[in-house]
Design a protein around this motif. Structure first.
Motif, PDB file in Angstrom:
ATOM      1  N   SER A  43       1.952  -4.404  10.560  1.00 46.86           N
ATOM      2  CA  SER A  43       2.314  -3.213   9.776  1.00 46.86           C
ATOM      3  C   SER A  43       3.562  -2.971   9.325  1.00 46.86           C
ATOM      4  N   GLY A  44       3.800  -2.876   8.007  1.00 47.55           N
ATOM      5  CA  GLY A  44       4.973  -2.398   7.370  1.00 47.55           C
ATOM      6  C   GLY A  44       5.620  -3.655   6.628  1.00 47.55           C
ATOM      7  N   SER A  45       4.880  -4.852   6.891  1.00 42.21           N
ATOM      8  CA  SER A  45       5.380  -6.009   6.302  1.00 42.21           C
ATOM      9  C   SER A  45       5.374  -5.980   4.744  1.00 42.21           C
ATOM     10  N   GLY A  46       4.658  -5.292   4.136  1.00 39.23           N
ATOM     11  CA  GLY A  46       4.483  -5.145   2.586  1.00 39.23           C
ATOM     12  C   GLY A  46       3.172  -5.531   2.208  1.00 39.23           C
ATOM     13  N   LYS A  47       2.318  -5.799   2.943  1.00 42.15           N
ATOM     14  CA  LYS A  47       0.866  -6.122   2.376  1.00 42.15           C
ATOM     15  C   LYS A  47       0.359  -5.285   1.263  1.00 42.15           C
ATOM     16  N   SER A  48       0.226  -3.966   1.601  1.00 46.21           N
ATOM     17  CA  SER A  48      -0.250  -2.840   0.664  1.00 46.21           C
ATOM     18  C   SER A  48       0.641  -2.915  -0.562  1.00 46.21           C
ATOM     19  N   THR A  49       1.994  -2.951  -0.538  1.00 40.93           N
ATOM     20  CA  THR A  49       2.810  -3.035  -1.738  1.00 40.93           C
ATOM     21  C   THR A  49       2.490  -4.287  -2.642  1.00 40.93           C
ATOM     22  N   LEU A  50       2.530  -5.447  -1.745  1.00 43.62           N
ATOM     23  CA  LEU A  50       1.855  -6.558  -2.590  1.00 43.62           C
ATOM     24  C   LEU A  50       0.826  -6.445  -3.247  1.00 43.62           C
TER      25      LEU A  50
HETATM   26  N1  LIG Z   1       5.696   5.321  -0.722  1.00 45.71           N
HETATM   27  C1  LIG Z   1       6.595   4.708  -0.144  1.00 45.71           C
HETATM   28  N2  LIG Z   1       7.613   5.484   0.316  1.00 45.71           N
HETATM   29  C2  LIG Z   1       8.473   4.938   1.140  1.00 45.71           C
HETATM   30  N3  LIG Z   1       8.392   3.776   1.830  1.00 45.71           N
HETATM   31  C3  LIG Z   1       7.270   2.987   1.638  1.00 45.71           C
HETATM   32  C4  LIG Z   1       6.239   3.608   0.921  1.00 45.71           C
HETATM   33  N4  LIG Z   1       5.358   2.742   0.859  1.00 45.71           N
HETATM   34  C5  LIG Z   1       5.657   1.609   1.814  1.00 45.71           C
HETATM   35  N5  LIG Z   1       6.990   2.228   2.084  1.00 45.71           N
HETATM   36  C6  LIG Z   1       7.738   1.187   3.117  1.00 45.71           C
HETATM   37  O1  LIG Z   1       7.692  -0.227   2.719  1.00 45.71           O
HETATM   38  C7  LIG Z   1       7.187  -1.008   3.668  1.00 45.71           C
HETATM   39  C8  LIG Z   1       6.022  -1.804   3.647  1.00 45.71           C
HETATM   40  O2  LIG Z   1       4.902  -0.995   3.555  1.00 45.71           O
HETATM   41  P1  LIG Z   1       3.459  -1.605   3.248  1.00 45.71           P
HETATM   42  O3  LIG Z   1       3.314  -2.188   1.798  1.00 45.71           O
HETATM   43  O4  LIG Z   1       2.686  -0.264   3.320  1.00 45.71           O
HETATM   44  O5  LIG Z   1       3.187  -2.398   4.347  1.00 45.71           O
HETATM   45  P2  LIG Z   1       1.738  -2.706   5.189  1.00 45.71           P
HETATM   46  O6  LIG Z   1       0.720  -2.491   4.022  1.00 45.71           O
HETATM   47  O7  LIG Z   1       1.924  -4.328   5.462  1.00 45.71           O
HETATM   48  O8  LIG Z   1       1.666  -2.127   6.210  1.00 45.71           O
HETATM   49  C9  LIG Z   1       7.161  -0.375   5.034  1.00 45.71           C
HETATM   50  O9  LIG Z   1       8.494  -0.167   5.396  1.00 45.71           O
HETATM   51  C10 LIG Z   1       6.882   1.167   4.600  1.00 45.71           C
HETATM   52  O10 LIG Z   1       7.409   1.988   5.193  1.00 45.71           O
END
Ligand SMILES: Nc1ncnc2c1ncn2[C@@H]1O[C@H](COP(=O)(O)OP(=O)(O)O)[C@@H](O)[C@H]1O
Ligand SMILES: [Mg+2]
Length: 147
Positions: A43-50
Motif C-alpha cells: 500500500s502506498g507504493s504507487g500502483k494507483s498513480t501508475l
Molecule cells: N492525491 C494525492 N495527494 C497526496 N498524496 C497522494 C495522492 N495520491 C497518492 N498519494 C501518495 O502517493 C503515494 C502512492 O500512492 P498510491 O499510488 O495510491 O499507492 P498504492 O495504489 O500502491 O497504494 C502514497 O504515499 C500516497 O500517500
C-alpha cells in the motif's frame, strides 16, 4: 513496426510528486499490445498513480507517457490535443477498441459517439452524435440544474 505491434502504452522516466512525496520516481515501463500485466506492491507504493498516469487520468510531474506511439503527456491542453483525439477515434473506428474519456471540453466530447452527463453523482441524460455546440449548450444547462 506495424500498428498492431509494439507497445500499447509506454512510460518513460515518469515521476509524479505530491508535495514532497514521490508517488512515482522515474518509472520506465511499457505494456506491449495484447499483453496482460499485474502490478503489485505494498500500500502506498504507487500502483494507483501508475495506472492513472498510464491511462491519462493523472498527469506526471515529469517524464512521458505514449499511447499507441502518440505522446499523451499534457497533450490535451496543447495544440497536439487534436492528434490524441484523432488517435482515440481511430482506435474505436479501426480496431474496435473501447474508449471512455473524461473532459470539460465540448469540442473534445463531440469527437465521441455518445456523451453522458453527471450531476451530483447521478446520471443526467446523454447525447448521441452531438456537435460541440449542442454539447456546450447542454453543459450550460446542467450548471443551472436546481439542487
Ligand atoms: N492525491 C494525492 N495527494 C497526496 N498524496 C497522494 C495522492 N495520491 C497518492 N498519494 C501518495 O502517493 C503515494 C502512492 O500512492 P498510491 O499510488 O495510491 O499507492 P498504492 O495504489 O500502491 O497504494 C502514497 O504515499 C500516497 O500517500
Ligand atoms: Mg491504490
Amino acid at each position: 513496426m506495424g500498428r498492431r505491434d509494439g507497445d500499447a502504452v509506454a512510460l518513460r522516466r515518469v515521476s509524479r510528486r505530491y508535495g514532497t512525496v514521490y508517488a512515482l520516481d522515474e518509472v520506465s515501463l511499457s505494456f506491449p499490445r495484447g499483453s496482460f500485466t499485474a502490478v503489485m506492491g505494498p500500500s502506498g507504493s504507487g500502483k494507483s498513480t501508475l495506472l492513472q498516469c498510464a491511462a491519462g487520468l493523472d498527469r506526471p510531474t515529469s517524464g512521458s507517457v505514449t499511447v499507441g506511439g502518440t505522446e499523451l503527456t499534457g497533450a490535451l491542453d496543447s495544440r497536439t490535443g487534436h492528434e490524441v483525439l484523432t488517435l482515440l477515434r481511430a482506435m474505436v473506428d479501426r480496431e474496435r477498441q473501447t474508449v471512455v474519456m473524461v473532459t470539460h471540453d465540448p469540442v473534445a466530447a463531440s469527437r465521441a459517439d455518445r456523451v453522458v452527463f453527471l450531476v451530483d453523482g447521478r446520471l443526467h441524460g446523454e447525447l448521441t452524435g452531438a456537435g460541440a455546440d449542442a454539447v456546450a449548450a447542454r453543459m450550460t444547462g446542467l450548471e443551472t440544474v436546481p439542487c
